[in-house]
Design an enzyme around this catalytic site. Structure first.
Site, mmCIF file in Angstrom:
data_model
loop_
_atom_site.group_PDB
_atom_site.id
_atom_site.type_symbol
_atom_site.label_atom_id
_atom_site.label_comp_id
_atom_site.label_asym_id
_atom_site.label_seq_id
_atom_site.Cartn_x
_atom_site.Cartn_y
_atom_site.Cartn_z
ATOM 1 N N ASP A 19 45.397 -35.903 -33.527
ATOM 2 C CA ASP A 19 45.191 -37.005 -34.475
ATOM 3 C C ASP A 19 46.154 -36.871 -35.657
ATOM 4 O O ASP A 19 46.590 -35.771 -35.998
ATOM 5 C CB ASP A 19 43.735 -36.961 -34.969
ATOM 6 C CG ASP A 19 43.335 -38.256 -35.663
ATOM 7 O OD1 ASP A 19 44.051 -39.268 -35.529
ATOM 8 O OD2 ASP A 19 42.302 -38.251 -36.358
ATOM 9 N N HIS A 36 54.224 -41.213 -33.384
ATOM 10 C CA HIS A 36 53.920 -40.863 -31.995
ATOM 11 C C HIS A 36 55.108 -40.131 -31.353
ATOM 12 O O HIS A 36 54.924 -39.179 -30.599
ATOM 13 C CB HIS A 36 53.573 -42.115 -31.190
ATOM 14 C CG HIS A 36 52.334 -42.817 -31.681
ATOM 15 N ND1 HIS A 36 51.192 -42.132 -32.039
ATOM 16 C CD2 HIS A 36 52.057 -44.131 -31.889
ATOM 17 C CE1 HIS A 36 50.263 -43.000 -32.436
ATOM 18 N NE2 HIS A 36 50.763 -44.211 -32.363
ATOM 19 N N LEU A 130 50.186 -22.860 -16.212
ATOM 20 C CA LEU A 130 49.291 -23.712 -17.011
ATOM 21 C C LEU A 130 48.969 -25.009 -16.265
ATOM 22 O O LEU A 130 49.854 -25.655 -15.722
ATOM 23 C CB LEU A 130 50.005 -24.060 -18.331
ATOM 24 C CG LEU A 130 49.254 -25.013 -19.265
ATOM 25 C CD1 LEU A 130 48.080 -24.321 -19.934
ATOM 26 C CD2 LEU A 130 50.198 -25.581 -20.332
HETATM 27 C C1 FPP Z 1 46.368 -40.203 -32.778
HETATM 28 O O1 FPP Z 1 47.044 -40.485 -33.969
HETATM 29 C C2 FPP Z 1 47.302 -40.095 -31.646
HETATM 30 C C3 FPP Z 1 47.344 -40.967 -30.611
HETATM 31 C C4 FPP Z 1 46.459 -42.120 -30.492
HETATM 32 C C5 FPP Z 1 48.354 -40.819 -29.538
HETATM 33 C C6 FPP Z 1 48.739 -39.443 -29.108
HETATM 34 C C7 FPP Z 1 50.035 -39.510 -28.409
HETATM 35 C C8 FPP Z 1 51.058 -38.643 -28.559
HETATM 36 C C9 FPP Z 1 50.976 -37.426 -29.358
HETATM 37 C C10 FPP Z 1 52.399 -38.878 -27.961
HETATM 38 C C11 FPP Z 1 52.553 -39.036 -26.496
HETATM 39 C C12 FPP Z 1 51.773 -38.144 -25.634
HETATM 40 C C13 FPP Z 1 52.262 -37.459 -24.578
HETATM 41 C C14 FPP Z 1 51.306 -36.745 -23.679
HETATM 42 C C15 FPP Z 1 53.692 -37.369 -24.293
HETATM 43 P P1 FPP Z 1 46.680 -41.818 -34.757
HETATM 44 O O2 FPP Z 1 47.696 -42.824 -34.383
HETATM 45 O O3 FPP Z 1 45.269 -42.190 -34.496
HETATM 46 O O4 FPP Z 1 46.887 -41.321 -36.228
HETATM 47 P P2 FPP Z 1 46.142 -41.855 -37.548
HETATM 48 O O5 FPP Z 1 44.681 -41.530 -37.384
HETATM 49 O O6 FPP Z 1 46.796 -41.068 -38.620
HETATM 50 O O7 FPP Z 1 46.429 -43.320 -37.619
#
Ligand code: FPP
Length: 239
Positions: A19, A36, A130
């Site tokens: 997150d 992201h 893994l």
């Molecule tokens: C949460 O941050 C994160 C996500 C919804 C997406 C996670 C994806 C990645 C880390 C990148 C791609 C993944 C792979 C497996 C290559 P948020 O957007 O909810 O953050 P915020 O709460 O600060 O808005």
């Protein structure tokens, strides 16, 4: 910085709620999708670190069933990023002996992401280092209801009786049937929530929450979480 104690076991399975990508971007005046993209670099670093540390299973919450409600541009950006990441990194996953698996309602994913996902799953199927589970279009309540539906159908078909269902075998009907429960659940960016992630599977997991945003979360932070885990006394409700 606290160090991993080589005399103590490391978690066999680590699950991560990644997150804070949006807040990371906002704090730098960047677009959310840039958060992201930077988060994908942390994904790569944490996969490598888990392999090196001897963690056997890593589950990453990459896209929840609720994330479909985000603006189209963000959803498309995330799906594109996932596809690009897998295309680019399949050879290094193979080199690092990582086996990719997926949990969630993957049938909801765009065809291009799904086909790349299947290619990488197939290409890494023989690896025995893994095991990386990526949770995509994943919701734990949906997973549990799906399992119950399967069981109800089996019961209606006379294949199982109600008393044959136990705490031990219910997990066989979840996406994670082949995977031990997480020992350690990490959530980044300081929120104290589970967000519909692995509700059944984390019954006895140790929970570690850090204020660090996911795009900043790298090996030293992972080691700190593992060192914290090693210091805890795990009793499973006993004495
Ligand atoms: C949460 O941050 C994160 C996500 C919804 C997406 C996670 C994806 C990645 C880390 C990148 C791609 C993944 C792979 C497996 C290559 P948020 O957007 O909810 O953050 P915020 O709460 O600060 O808005």
């Amino acid at each position: 910085m606290p160090m991993i104690d080589p005399a103590l076991p490391v978690p066999e399975h680590i699950a991560v709620i990644m997150d804070g990508n949006g807040r990371w971007a906002k704090s730098r005046g960047k677009a959310r999708n840039e958060g992201h993209r930077e988060g994908a670099k942390s994904v790569e670093a944490i996969i490598e670190s888990c392999g090196a540390i001897g963690v056997k299973y890593l589950t990453l919450y990459a896209f929840s069933s609720e994330n479909w409600k985000r603006p189209r541009s963000e959803v498309d950006g995330l799906m594109g990023l996932l596809t690009h990441f897998l295309k680019l990194k399949t050879s290094s996953l193979i080199e690092n002996n990582v086996r990719l698996k997926v949990i969630g309602a993957v049938e909801m994913l765009p065809e291009s992401s799904l086909s790349q996902l299947n290619k990488t799953i197939e290409a890494t199927a023989e690896n025995d280092g893994l095991t990386l589970y990526v949770a995509l279009s994943y919701g734990s309540r949906e997973e549990i209801v799906k399992a119950v539906r399967t069981l109800m159908q089996k019961s209606a078909d006379g294949e199982i009786t109600p008393d044959e269902l136990t705490v031990e075998n219910f997990g066989d009907y979840l996406y994670t049937a082949d995977c031990p429960d997480p020992d350690l659940l990490i959530r980044t960016s300081g929120e104290f929530r589970i967000s519909n992630f692995l509700l059944w599977q984390i019954s006895y997991s140790e929970i570690y929450i850090t204020d660090v945003y996911w795009p900043d979360f790298r090996r030293s932070h992972l080691e700190e979480a593992i060192a914290d885990y090693q210091r805890r006394h795990r009793r499973y409700g006993g004495l």
